[in-house]
Write a protein that holds these residues in place. Sequence first.
Motif, PDB file in Angstrom:
ATOM      1  N   TYR A  52     -13.237   2.028  21.185  1.00 28.81           N
ATOM      2  CA  TYR A  52     -12.069   2.958  21.183  1.00 28.81           C
ATOM      3  C   TYR A  52     -11.956   3.592  19.607  1.00 28.81           C
ATOM      4  CZ  TYR A  52     -10.893   0.817  25.658  1.00 28.81           C
ATOM      5  OH  TYR A  52     -10.945   0.428  26.906  1.00 28.81           O
ATOM      6  N   GLN A  53     -12.899   3.407  18.763  1.00 33.42           N
ATOM      7  CA  GLN A  53     -12.428   4.192  17.551  1.00 33.42           C
ATOM      8  C   GLN A  53     -12.941   5.632  17.768  1.00 33.42           C
ATOM      9  OE1 GLN A  53     -15.080   1.974  14.747  1.00 33.42           O
ATOM     10  NE2 GLN A  53     -13.563   0.155  14.936  1.00 33.42           N
ATOM     11  N   ARG A  54     -12.410   6.349  16.782  1.00 36.77           N
ATOM     12  CA  ARG A  54     -12.669   7.741  16.747  1.00 36.77           C
ATOM     13  C   ARG A  54     -11.882   8.519  17.587  1.00 36.77           C
ATOM     14  NH1 ARG A  54     -14.287   8.404  11.819  1.00 36.77           N
ATOM     15  NH2 ARG A  54     -16.054   7.153  11.209  1.00 36.77           N
ATOM     16  N   GLN A  55     -10.770   7.756  18.175  1.00 32.48           N
ATOM     17  CA  GLN A  55     -10.208   8.686  19.264  1.00 32.48           C
ATOM     18  C   GLN A  55      -8.621   8.630  18.820  1.00 32.48           C
ATOM     19  OE1 GLN A  55     -10.611   6.727  23.192  1.00 32.48           O
ATOM     20  NE2 GLN A  55     -12.726   6.063  22.570  1.00 32.48           N
ATOM     21  N   GLU A  56      -8.286   8.645  17.639  1.00 34.72           N
ATOM     22  CA  GLU A  56      -6.906   8.736  16.820  1.00 34.72           C
ATOM     23  C   GLU A  56      -6.002   7.855  17.251  1.00 34.72           C
ATOM     24  OE1 GLU A  56      -5.411  12.784  17.562  1.00 34.72           O
ATOM     25  OE2 GLU A  56      -7.272  13.567  16.525  1.00 34.72           O
ATOM     26  N   ILE A  57      -6.706   6.553  17.621  1.00 41.13           N
ATOM     27  CA  ILE A  57      -5.549   5.405  18.132  1.00 41.13           C
ATOM     28  C   ILE A  57      -5.010   4.824  16.954  1.00 41.13           C
ATOM     29  CG2 ILE A  57      -5.387   3.274  19.046  1.00 41.13           C
ATOM     30  CD1 ILE A  57      -7.661   4.263  21.137  1.00 41.13           C
ATOM     31  N   ALA A  58      -5.737   4.527  15.871  1.00 42.23           N
ATOM     32  CA  ALA A  58      -5.129   4.053  14.689  1.00 42.23           C
ATOM     33  C   ALA A  58      -4.143   5.011  13.916  1.00 42.23           C
ATOM     34  CB  ALA A  58      -6.426   4.208  13.547  1.00 42.23           C
ATOM     35  N   THR A  59      -4.655   6.270  14.086  1.00 44.85           N
ATOM     36  CA  THR A  59      -3.554   7.359  13.748  1.00 44.85           C
ATOM     37  C   THR A  59      -2.230   7.258  14.188  1.00 44.85           C
ATOM     38  OG1 THR A  59      -5.338   8.927  12.641  1.00 44.85           O
ATOM     39  CG2 THR A  59      -3.304   9.822  13.060  1.00 44.85           C
ATOM     40  N   ARG A  89     -10.942   4.429   3.212  1.00 45.27           N
ATOM     41  CA  ARG A  89     -10.362   5.546   2.199  1.00 45.27           C
ATOM     42  C   ARG A  89     -10.025   6.802   2.744  1.00 45.27           C
ATOM     43  NH1 ARG A  89     -14.574   6.177  -1.806  1.00 45.27           N
ATOM     44  NH2 ARG A  89     -15.036   8.083  -0.455  1.00 45.27           N
ATOM     45  N   ASP A  90     -11.070   7.541   3.337  1.00 49.14           N
ATOM     46  CA  ASP A  90     -10.922   8.701   3.680  1.00 49.14           C
ATOM     47  C   ASP A  90      -9.624   8.901   4.948  1.00 49.14           C
ATOM     48  OD1 ASP A  90     -12.952   9.453   2.306  1.00 49.14           O
ATOM     49  OD2 ASP A  90     -14.403   9.273   4.009  1.00 49.14           O
ATOM     50  N   TRP A  91      -9.595   7.849   5.959  1.00 47.70           N
ATOM     51  CA  TRP A  91      -8.540   7.841   6.619  1.00 47.70           C
ATOM     52  C   TRP A  91      -6.913   7.672   6.054  1.00 47.70           C
ATOM     53  CZ3 TRP A  91      -4.474   4.716   7.800  1.00 47.70           C
ATOM     54  CH2 TRP A  91      -3.641   5.104   9.034  1.00 47.70           C
ATOM     55  N   HIS A  92      -7.095   6.742   5.101  1.00 49.87           N
ATOM     56  CA  HIS A  92      -5.810   6.653   4.204  1.00 49.87           C
ATOM     57  C   HIS A  92      -5.423   8.010   3.529  1.00 49.87           C
ATOM     58  CE1 HIS A  92      -6.243   2.331   4.836  1.00 49.87           C
ATOM     59  NE2 HIS A  92      -4.995   2.275   4.513  1.00 49.87           N
ATOM     60  N   HIS A  93      -6.387   8.653   2.851  1.00 53.09           N
ATOM     61  CA  HIS A  93      -5.857   9.900   2.267  1.00 53.09           C
ATOM     62  C   HIS A  93      -5.539  11.147   3.342  1.00 53.09           C
ATOM     63  CE1 HIS A  93      -8.652   8.612  -1.478  1.00 53.09           C
ATOM     64  NE2 HIS A  93      -7.607   8.215  -1.373  1.00 53.09           N
ATOM     65  N   LEU A  94      -6.387  11.055   4.696  1.00 56.44           N
ATOM     66  CA  LEU A  94      -6.010  11.769   5.644  1.00 56.44           C
ATOM     67  C   LEU A  94      -4.634  11.871   6.115  1.00 56.44           C
ATOM     68  CD1 LEU A  94      -9.485  12.749   7.572  1.00 56.44           C
ATOM     69  CD2 LEU A  94      -8.179  14.483   6.067  1.00 56.44           C
ATOM     70  N   PHE A  95      -4.194  10.513   6.279  1.00 51.57           N
ATOM     71  CA  PHE A  95      -2.914  10.154   6.624  1.00 51.57           C
ATOM     72  C   PHE A  95      -1.766  10.392   5.997  1.00 51.57           C
ATOM     73  CE2 PHE A  95       0.542   7.838   8.552  1.00 51.57           C
ATOM     74  CZ  PHE A  95       0.547   7.901   9.795  1.00 51.57           C
ATOM     75  N   GLY A  96      -2.024  10.653   4.652  1.00 55.10           N
ATOM     76  CA  GLY A  96      -1.527  10.949   3.555  1.00 55.10           C
ATOM     77  C   GLY A  96      -0.822   9.908   2.427  1.00 55.10           C
ATOM     78  N   PHE A  97      -1.639   8.907   2.530  1.00 59.70           N
ATOM     79  CA  PHE A  97      -1.507   7.856   1.592  1.00 59.70           C
ATOM     80  C   PHE A  97      -1.941   8.297   0.117  1.00 59.70           C
ATOM     81  CE2 PHE A  97      -1.072   5.126   5.324  1.00 59.70           C
ATOM     82  CZ  PHE A  97      -0.214   4.261   5.004  1.00 59.70           C
ATOM     83  N   VAL A  98      -1.401   7.757  -0.968  1.00 60.96           N
ATOM     84  CA  VAL A  98      -1.973   8.291  -2.204  1.00 60.96           C
ATOM     85  C   VAL A  98      -1.942   7.090  -2.917  1.00 60.96           C
ATOM     86  CG1 VAL A  98      -1.031   9.219  -4.346  1.00 60.96           C
ATOM     87  CG2 VAL A  98       0.031  10.148  -2.151  1.00 60.96           C
ATOM     88  N   ASP A  99      -3.258   7.130  -3.625  1.00 58.99           N
ATOM     89  CA  ASP A  99      -3.839   6.028  -4.368  1.00 58.99           C
ATOM     90  C   ASP A  99      -2.859   5.697  -5.534  1.00 58.99           C
ATOM     91  OD1 ASP A  99      -6.272   5.717  -2.560  1.00 58.99           O
ATOM     92  OD2 ASP A  99      -7.213   7.173  -4.140  1.00 58.99           O
ATOM     93  N   VAL A 100      -2.628   4.397  -5.671  1.00 61.07           N
ATOM     94  CA  VAL A 100      -1.879   3.734  -6.825  1.00 61.07           C
ATOM     95  C   VAL A 100      -2.705   2.836  -7.264  1.00 61.07           C
ATOM     96  CG1 VAL A 100      -0.014   2.423  -7.429  1.00 61.07           C
ATOM     97  CG2 VAL A 100       0.438   4.361  -5.662  1.00 61.07           C
ATOM     98  N   TYR A 101      -3.540   3.258  -8.611  1.00 64.24           N
ATOM     99  CA  TYR A 101      -4.367   2.169  -8.881  1.00 64.24           C
ATOM    100  C   TYR A 101      -3.902   1.000  -9.777  1.00 64.24           C
ATOM    101  CZ  TYR A 101      -7.232   6.158  -7.989  1.00 64.24           C
ATOM    102  OH  TYR A 101      -7.556   7.081  -7.156  1.00 64.24           O
ATOM    103  N   ASP A 102      -4.529  -0.287  -9.678  1.00 59.80           N
ATOM    104  CA  ASP A 102      -4.218  -1.643 -10.296  1.00 59.80           C
ATOM    105  C   ASP A 102      -4.396  -1.407 -11.756  1.00 59.80           C
ATOM    106  OD1 ASP A 102      -4.453  -3.928 -11.316  1.00 59.80           O
ATOM    107  OD2 ASP A 102      -4.768  -4.802  -9.643  1.00 59.80           O
ATOM    108  N   GLN A 103      -3.688  -1.649 -12.612  1.00 59.02           N
ATOM    109  CA  GLN A 103      -3.656  -1.527 -14.233  1.00 59.02           C
ATOM    110  C   GLN A 103      -4.838  -2.309 -14.711  1.00 59.02           C
ATOM    111  OE1 GLN A 103      -2.544   0.872 -16.153  1.00 59.02           O
ATOM    112  NE2 GLN A 103      -1.784   1.952 -14.306  1.00 59.02           N
TER     113      GLN A 103
END
Length: 148
Positions: A52-59, A89-103
Amino acid sequence: MPSVCRLVALDSTHPASVMALAQDGSIIGLALLLTDEAGEVCLDLLCVVPAYQRQEIATSMVASAVNHLAVMSVKTLSSAYHICNESSRDWHHLFGFVDVYDQMYIPLKYAWYRDEVWRRDKLGLVDGLDTLKAGRDFWLAQLDERKR
């Protein structure tokens, strides 16, 4: 959202968690949200059965969860992905998540780029040097002021 599934709220987790069910009632996806000790909501697990992947179910599941969070006046949702998992990573970025890096991670990344620029420069290897310098400068900018 595809017509082959429906979203169902989960009672045992954060109320915004959802799972996607196929028409036969089998679970085909899950968006599990948890609340940490500080009260922050995190997307802890997001999975969709391979067929069922690539059918926008996760989104669709995360969008449903975000809408539920908005009704609850929750303004922030965090998530994490493995650094080597490019599709996540690509999905997170497309959904609008912004990276916050571990110091703890940033100085290591910066040091690698800095050293690689120095090494290649000393060897006269100029191919890709501008890209490496841009990476070095990016990670330098991410460093906490105390570590500069």
